[in-house]
Design a protein around this motif. Structure first.
Motif, PDB file in Angstrom:
ATOM      1  N   ASP A 119       0.716  -1.058  -0.049  1.00 14.14           N
ATOM      2  CA  ASP A 119      -0.026  -0.244  -0.181  1.00 14.14           C
ATOM      3  C   ASP A 119       0.641   1.051   0.072  1.00 14.14           C
ATOM      4  N   TYR A 120       0.626   2.592  -0.752  1.00 12.57           N
ATOM      5  CA  TYR A 120       1.189   3.455  -0.837  1.00 12.57           C
ATOM      6  C   TYR A 120       0.335   4.504  -1.013  1.00 12.57           C
ATOM      7  N   GLN A 121       0.113   5.889  -0.719  1.00  8.47           N
ATOM      8  CA  GLN A 121      -0.071   7.032  -0.831  1.00  8.47           C
ATOM      9  C   GLN A 121       0.096   8.516  -2.027  1.00  8.47           C
ATOM     10  N   VAL A 122      -0.427   8.795  -2.655  1.00 12.14           N
ATOM     11  CA  VAL A 122      -0.156   9.485  -3.220  1.00 12.14           C
ATOM     12  C   VAL A 122      -1.147  10.639  -3.221  1.00 12.14           C
ATOM     13  N   TYR A 123       0.248  12.213  -3.075  1.00 11.27           N
ATOM     14  CA  TYR A 123      -0.274  13.054  -2.432  1.00 11.27           C
ATOM     15  C   TYR A 123      -0.192  14.126  -3.792  1.00 11.27           C
ATOM     16  N   VAL A 124      -1.440  15.134  -3.715  1.00 12.24           N
ATOM     17  CA  VAL A 124      -1.693  15.932  -5.286  1.00 12.24           C
ATOM     18  C   VAL A 124      -1.507  16.978  -4.020  1.00 12.24           C
ATOM     19  N   ALA A 125      -1.086  18.052  -5.769  1.00 20.03           N
ATOM     20  CA  ALA A 125      -1.335  19.588  -4.889  1.00 20.03           C
ATOM     21  C   ALA A 125      -1.555  19.854  -6.375  1.00 20.03           C
TER      22      ALA A 125
ATOM     23  N   LYS B 269       3.880   1.988   2.629  1.00 20.10           N
ATOM     24  CA  LYS B 269       2.646   2.075   3.890  1.00 20.10           C
ATOM     25  C   LYS B 269       3.304   1.246   5.461  1.00 20.10           C
ATOM     26  N   GLY B 270       4.381   1.533   6.609  1.00 22.16           N
ATOM     27  CA  GLY B 270       4.966   0.042   6.722  1.00 22.16           C
ATOM     28  C   GLY B 270       6.799   0.025   7.077  1.00 22.16           C
ATOM     29  N   ASP B 271       6.790   0.455   6.296  1.00 19.92           N
ATOM     30  CA  ASP B 271       8.406   0.662   5.823  1.00 19.92           C
ATOM     31  C   ASP B 271       8.819   2.222   6.019  1.00 19.92           C
ATOM     32  N   ASP B 272       9.879   1.822   6.652  1.00 22.19           N
ATOM     33  CA  ASP B 272      10.553   3.014   6.211  1.00 22.19           C
ATOM     34  C   ASP B 272      10.882   3.626   5.457  1.00 22.19           C
ATOM     35  N   GLY B 273      11.661   4.704   5.238  1.00 23.87           N
ATOM     36  CA  GLY B 273      11.883   5.422   3.767  1.00 23.87           C
ATOM     37  C   GLY B 273      13.093   4.817   3.113  1.00 23.87           C
TER      38      GLY B 273
ATOM     39  N   ASP C  76      18.014  -0.806   7.877  1.00 22.46           N
ATOM     40  CA  ASP C  76      17.639   0.368   8.932  1.00 22.46           C
ATOM     41  C   ASP C  76      16.134  -0.343   9.438  1.00 22.46           C
ATOM     42  N   MET C  77      15.859  -1.886   9.321  1.00 20.46           N
ATOM     43  CA  MET C  77      14.152  -2.353   9.957  1.00 20.46           C
ATOM     44  C   MET C  77      14.146  -3.466  10.381  1.00 20.46           C
ATOM     45  N   PRO C  78      14.069  -3.299  11.862  1.00 21.61           N
ATOM     46  CA  PRO C  78      15.236  -4.305  12.250  1.00 21.61           C
ATOM     47  C   PRO C  78      14.273  -5.650  12.413  1.00 21.61           C
ATOM     48  N   GLY C  79      15.171  -6.863  12.603  1.00 19.58           N
ATOM     49  CA  GLY C  79      14.021  -7.992  11.859  1.00 19.58           C
ATOM     50  C   GLY C  79      14.368  -7.821  10.283  1.00 19.58           C
ATOM     51  N   ARG C  80      14.774  -7.285   9.402  1.00 23.25           N
ATOM     52  CA  ARG C  80      13.681  -7.345   8.069  1.00 23.25           C
ATOM     53  C   ARG C  80      15.496  -7.159   7.455  1.00 23.25           C
ATOM     54  N   LYS C  81      15.338  -8.452   6.220  1.00 24.02           N
ATOM     55  CA  LYS C  81      17.191  -7.727   5.509  1.00 24.02           C
ATOM     56  C   LYS C  81      16.773  -6.857   4.429  1.00 24.02           C
ATOM     57  N   PRO C  82      17.991  -5.885   4.156  1.00 20.43           N
ATOM     58  CA  PRO C  82      17.303  -5.066   3.548  1.00 20.43           C
ATOM     59  C   PRO C  82      17.288  -5.408   1.778  1.00 20.43           C
ATOM     60  N   MET C  83      16.130  -4.960   1.117  1.00 22.18           N
ATOM     61  CA  MET C  83      15.857  -5.125  -0.059  1.00 22.18           C
ATOM     62  C   MET C  83      16.141  -4.519  -1.246  1.00 22.18           C
ATOM     63  N   PHE C  84      16.555  -5.167  -2.644  1.00 22.80           N
ATOM     64  CA  PHE C  84      17.091  -4.053  -3.699  1.00 22.80           C
ATOM     65  C   PHE C  84      16.328  -4.329  -4.571  1.00 22.80           C
TER      66      PHE C  84
END
Length: 295
Positions: A41-47, A99-103, A124-132
């Motif tokens: 899930d993501y958010q989209v900001y609109v101006a 959502k739920g992820d560190d930046g 930078d998220m404890p318990g989760r391996k970095p993903m690329f």
């Protein structure tokens, strides 16, 4: 699935320190969107521009990644250029982290083209391996879900779509440029991390050139003059020994040498600016390179 929340200057989004209301940007909206294939899930900001409610005009639309930082910067600069410097008004769309992820975790995964061969990164998220390496999948989410949603919900000119990215965000832009260049019409790419995965985007550019004669897009590259390798160090395709200015000059020169049909590139190196400070200048000049008011 999609939901929308409206925000207006002076409204209260949630309590701040000692019960003080939060500051909210005027003429902005926040929309929730589920990325079906990614199952995130993501958010989209609109101006929306000042004149949006006045008629039936369709506006150029800017899509900016790293929206948690960049959306208010892009929105405010674009608005100011329209009000005081003769630039066209635009709709600005900010693309949030998952959502739920560190930046850092989210952008490493969504904006990078590959899993780096020399992967010594720590999460930078404890318990989760970095993903690329999910830039291609994230790009499909943008083209298949985000762009159609914006086209249906707002009066935008989808033939004048602008991508705005910086650093890893520019890697995502290059991924799109070299795979599905027509996704956007103009790319504003600041300080791309061309050192990433031993210079994988140089390989991608060479591979594209072998099978394509055309690259239909305009690109504005910008970088700070201080994004250089320290004196006495030997340049390489590694983060520690990268000369980002020379990397970008080399990449731009390679694109120009191909003489791709439909491609226009400009490169600007900004004196006295570094990786952290250069983005507003890249944005301003990148917008001026494409959005010139007809008034």
């Amino acid at each position: 699935m999609l939901s929308v929340a409206l925000c207006a200057l002076g409204s209260v989004s949630q309590a701040g320190t000692a019960g003080a209301p939060a500051y909210v940007l005027d003429h902005t909206e926040v929309r929730d969107i589920h990325a079906t294939a990614l199952n995130r899930d993501y958010q989209v900001y609109v101006a929306l521009p000042d004149s949006y409610g006045d008629g039936r005009k369709r506006y150029p639309v800017l899509f900016v990644v790293d929206a948690n930082y960049a959306f208010p910067v892009v929105r405010n600069i674009a608005q100011r250029l329209a009000r005081h410097a003769g630039m066209e008004e635009v709709v600005v769309v900010g693309l949030s982290y998952a959502k739920g992820d560190d930046g850092v975790f989210s952008r490493r995964r969504d904006y990078t083209p590959t899993v780096p061969r020399n992967n010594s990164y720590r999460s930078d998220m404890p318990g989760r391996k970095p993903m690329f390496g999910e830039a291609a999948a994230y790009g499909k989410f943008l083209s298949a879900e985000v762009l159609p949603m914006i086209a249906s919900a707002y009066r935008v000119n989808m033939e004048r779509k602008v991508f705005v990215g910086h650093s890893y965000g520019s890697l995502l832009g290059l991924q799109l440029l070299l795979s599905e260049p027509r996704t956007f019409d103009h790319y504003i790419l600041g300080s791309p991390s061309l050192w990433y995965d031993a210079g994988i985007m140089f390989d991608r550019e060479r591979a594209y050139a072998k099978s394509h004669r055309a690259l239909p897009a305009s690109v504005f590259f910008g970088i700070g003059a201080l994004e250089r390798l320290a004196p006495g160090k030997k340049r390489s395709r590694s983060e520690e020994d990268a000369d980002m200015v020379e990397d970008l000059r080399e990449f731009d020169a390679s694109l120009k040498s191909r003489q791709f049909a439909g491609l226009k590139t400009r490169l600007r190196v900004f004196a006295d600016e570094d990786h952290a400070s250069v983005f507003p200048l890249v944005l301003t000049h990148g917008l001026r390179a494409y959005l010139v008011s007809s008034k």
